[in-house]
Motif scaffolding. Structure first.
Motif, PDB file in Angstrom:
ATOM      1  N   THR A 199      22.619  20.907  20.151  1.00  0.00           N
ATOM      2  CA  THR A 199      23.567  19.800  19.971  1.00  0.00           C
ATOM      3  C   THR A 199      24.182  19.805  18.579  1.00  0.00           C
ATOM      4  N   ILE A 254      26.830  22.656  18.386  1.00  0.00           N
ATOM      5  CA  ILE A 254      28.044  22.336  19.154  1.00  0.00           C
ATOM      6  C   ILE A 254      28.840  21.225  18.468  1.00  0.00           C
ATOM      7  N   GLN A 255      28.162  20.210  17.962  1.00  0.00           N
ATOM      8  CA  GLN A 255      28.863  19.107  17.303  1.00  0.00           C
ATOM      9  C   GLN A 255      29.623  19.585  16.062  1.00  0.00           C
ATOM     10  N   LEU A 268      32.661  21.419  17.223  1.00  0.00           N
ATOM     11  CA  LEU A 268      33.693  20.498  17.724  1.00  0.00           C
ATOM     12  C   LEU A 268      34.490  19.886  16.571  1.00  0.00           C
ATOM     13  N   MET A 302      35.329  26.090  18.576  1.00  0.00           N
ATOM     14  CA  MET A 302      34.619  26.294  19.839  1.00  0.00           C
ATOM     15  C   MET A 302      34.855  27.708  20.366  1.00  0.00           C
ATOM     16  N   TYR A 325      30.104  30.200  26.624  1.00  0.00           N
ATOM     17  CA  TYR A 325      28.737  29.838  26.230  1.00  0.00           C
ATOM     18  C   TYR A 325      27.785  30.211  27.364  1.00  0.00           C
ATOM     19  N   ILE A 382      29.936  18.926  26.797  1.00  0.00           N
ATOM     20  CA  ILE A 382      30.893  19.758  26.049  1.00  0.00           C
ATOM     21  C   ILE A 382      32.290  19.631  26.647  1.00  0.00           C
ATOM     22  N   ILE A 393      35.331  18.173  24.273  1.00  0.00           N
ATOM     23  CA  ILE A 393      36.471  19.002  23.866  1.00  0.00           C
ATOM     24  C   ILE A 393      37.784  18.498  24.446  1.00  0.00           C
TER      25      ILE A 393
END
Length: 558
Positions: free
Chosen positions: A25, A28-29, A32, A37, A41, A58, A62
């Motif tokens: 997490t 990914i955060q 973002l 990105m 994945y 996700i 996005i």
């Protein structure tokens, strides 16, 4: 509205709600927020740990109207459409039922068109390892040159089945199993939200039974709530999961420790009549002995106990049981678990295992008594020698014979046959790959690596490898010769490194020298019969033996 299962109602809708996957997490955060990105994945991990939930979060984050953002707002039309599964730009595909080339070609043909409402098209392919070879090849081109408006998120429980060419084009994240404490905390939150009364120990039992899967834990919780009557209790969970109470497990452990076979088999029969899960029972029994071993090694490690409770009764069991006995029971139960997976009669296997544990215990007790009696006899004889002056040689001659160093029969005939067909090129290939083989074993099982590390490859054919242990390593030799799981791990490592399946055989140094010299003498005798006038070094038979067997052949003048 119809009732929805708890795992659907409480499915994470934001990164903050995802339990125990901070390594994913947070990455990914950050991506973002920085708008970095990736186009693809891959989430791999056990079932029910949040792979598909992460993919949907996700997709929302996005495409959220507040992007770039660390969390989806879950209130804009795009987020709501993705949550409800009605977005025309987010496609969730089950590869188990859509695994053909045609389905992937359809994706490839349509992915080039821009999204109709959202910023990005998101393709979520669940259980991607189920795709056929042709489908993977069709997907490869799209992953290699994806359009800027498309993101692929692949999820799988078996990443080893995915071609390396696919994996190399994705950012891979391994989703972890949830810890027991994490599962307990999440279930407690749900029950408090539902205003439902519960026993904390009941949640702990469910968390253990779930084996690290959040979805499994919530499904069991749903089932236990339906079984309960106003309050979630420990007894209700035991009934639903088929588990056995701590007291019953400890009684069984005591029975094994005291070799009370009648009580053991009677208790087992009672549990089966009550509908208890035999597989779970054996697993719990393994953990009880593991906890006992842990507490015996470190009395302060109470927080590390998995199944047993640190009660006074359990501590008494720990004190009354030796470390060797605990190791023996754990090993026998582990072997039983392995065999139960392939057997149509698991109950028979469990009964045989319990009988073997009890009989081995009795045999060990008898051997100890015999040894103690021999020690007492030797002490009496020594006293007599001191009194009467009898020569030490005579006293020594009357000593009982020393027991054989190992109970495992040496497969001499099989080794003789292997000597006939072994080839030097196979042995050289094994020795060249020895470090890789050892590294593979160490990755799979550290204890097996530790015992096999002391071995030496001495003979190899296309289907068999013979390793030698020094004479003092009888336990290592016996484990490789007789322990099924040990042999499986070593043989699998050989196959993965060399690409050839070979059976593993072991021999002690003294036996190997005896068999090797016997083979050499026989070959020299054959050489003498065929040509007595030739020099040993020029004998084609010996040359051929040297070429095929290498270090095995030793030439001696007679």
């Amino acid at each position: 509205m119809a009732y929805q299962a708890l795992y659907r109602v409480y499915r994470p809708q934001s990164f903050q709600e995802v339990v125990g996957q901070v390594h994913i997490t947070r990455t990914i955060q950050n991506a973002l927020l920085e708008e970095r990105m990736s186009h693809a994945y891959l989430f791999s991990g056990p079932r029910g740990t949040g792979k598909t939930s992460l993919a949907k979060i996700i997709a929302k984050a996005i495409n959220c109207e507040t992007a770039p953002t660390r969390e989806p707002c879950n209130t804009c039309p795009t987020c709501i459409a993705i949550t409800e599964g009605t977005s025309p730009d987010v496609f969730e595909i089950d590869a188990a039922s859509n695994n053909g080339v045609d389905e992937i070609r359809e994706i490839r043909d349509k992915v080039k068109y821009p999204p109709s409402q959202a910023r990005f098209k998101v393709y979520i392919i669940d259980e991607v390892h189920m795709l056929s070879t042709g489908a993977f090849n069709a997907l490869l081109k799209t992953l290699e040159e994806p359009p800027a408006h498309a993101i692929f998120i692949l999820a799988t429980t078996e990443p080893h089945k995915i071609p390396a060419t696919i994996i190399s084009r994705c950012q891979r994240f391994d989703v972890k199993r949830h810890e027991v404490g994490q599962l307990q905390t999440r279930m407690a939150y749900i029950l408090n939200d539902q205003d439902y009364d519960y026993d904390p120990e009941a949640l702990k039992l469910i968390a253990r039974a779930a084996d690290g899967g959040m979805r499994d834990a919530l499904s069991l919780l749903d089932q236990a709530l339906a079984f309960s009557d106003g309050r979630l209790t420990e007894d209700a969970v035991l009934e639903v999961t088929g588990a056995v109470t701590d007291d019953a497990l400890l009684d069984m452990a005591y029975g094994l420790q005291q070799k009370q076979l009648d009580q053991i088999l009677s208790t087992l029969e009672t549990m089966l009549r009550e509908g208890k899960d035999l597989k779970r029972f054996i697993e719990d029994l393994v953990f009880v002995h593991r906890d006992a071993l842990l507490l015996k090694a470190s009395p302060q490690a109470v927080d590390l106990l998995e199944r047993a409770r640190p009660t006074e009764t359990f501590r008494q069991f720990v004190e009354a049981t030796s470390t060797d006995e605990l190791f023996q029971v754990i090993e026998e139960l582990n072997d039983c678990q392995q065999q139960m997976r392939l057997s149509n009669h698991p109950k028979v296997l469990v009964e045989l295992t319990f009988i073997r544990i009890a009989e081995q215990g009795r045999t060990m007790t008898e051997q100890m008594k015999q040894l103690q009696e021999q020690v007492r006899e030797l002490s009496r004889e020594l006293s007599e020698v001191k009194k009467t002056g009898v020569p030490a040689a005579e006293a020594t001659a009357e000593k009982p014979k020393v027991a054989k160093r190992t109970q495992i029969r040496v497969p001499k005939e099989r080794i003789r046959q292997l000597l006939q067909r072994a080839e030097r090129q196979h042995l050289n290939a094994i020795r060249d790959s020895w470090e890789d083989i050892m590294g593979n074993i160490r990755t799979q099982d550290g204890p097996i690596f530790a015992l096999f590390y002391e071995s030496e490859a001495v003979l190899c054919a296309s289907d068999t490898l013979l390793v030698q242990f020094k004479d003092g390593m009888t336990w290592h030799y016996e484990q490789v010769s007789s322990n099924g799981r040990t042999r499986d791990v070593i043989e699998q490592a050989l196959f993965e490194v060399t690409g050839i399946r070979r059976e593993i055989m072991a021999v002690l140094e003294t036996d190997w020298v005896e068999l090797k010299n016997e083979f050499i003498l026989r070959k020299q005798a054959e050489r003498s019969d065929h040509n007595e006038e030739e020099v040993v070094e020029e004998d084609p038979l010996v040359s051929k033996a040297v070429e095929r067997f290498g270090d095995v052949v030793e030439i001696e003048e007679v």
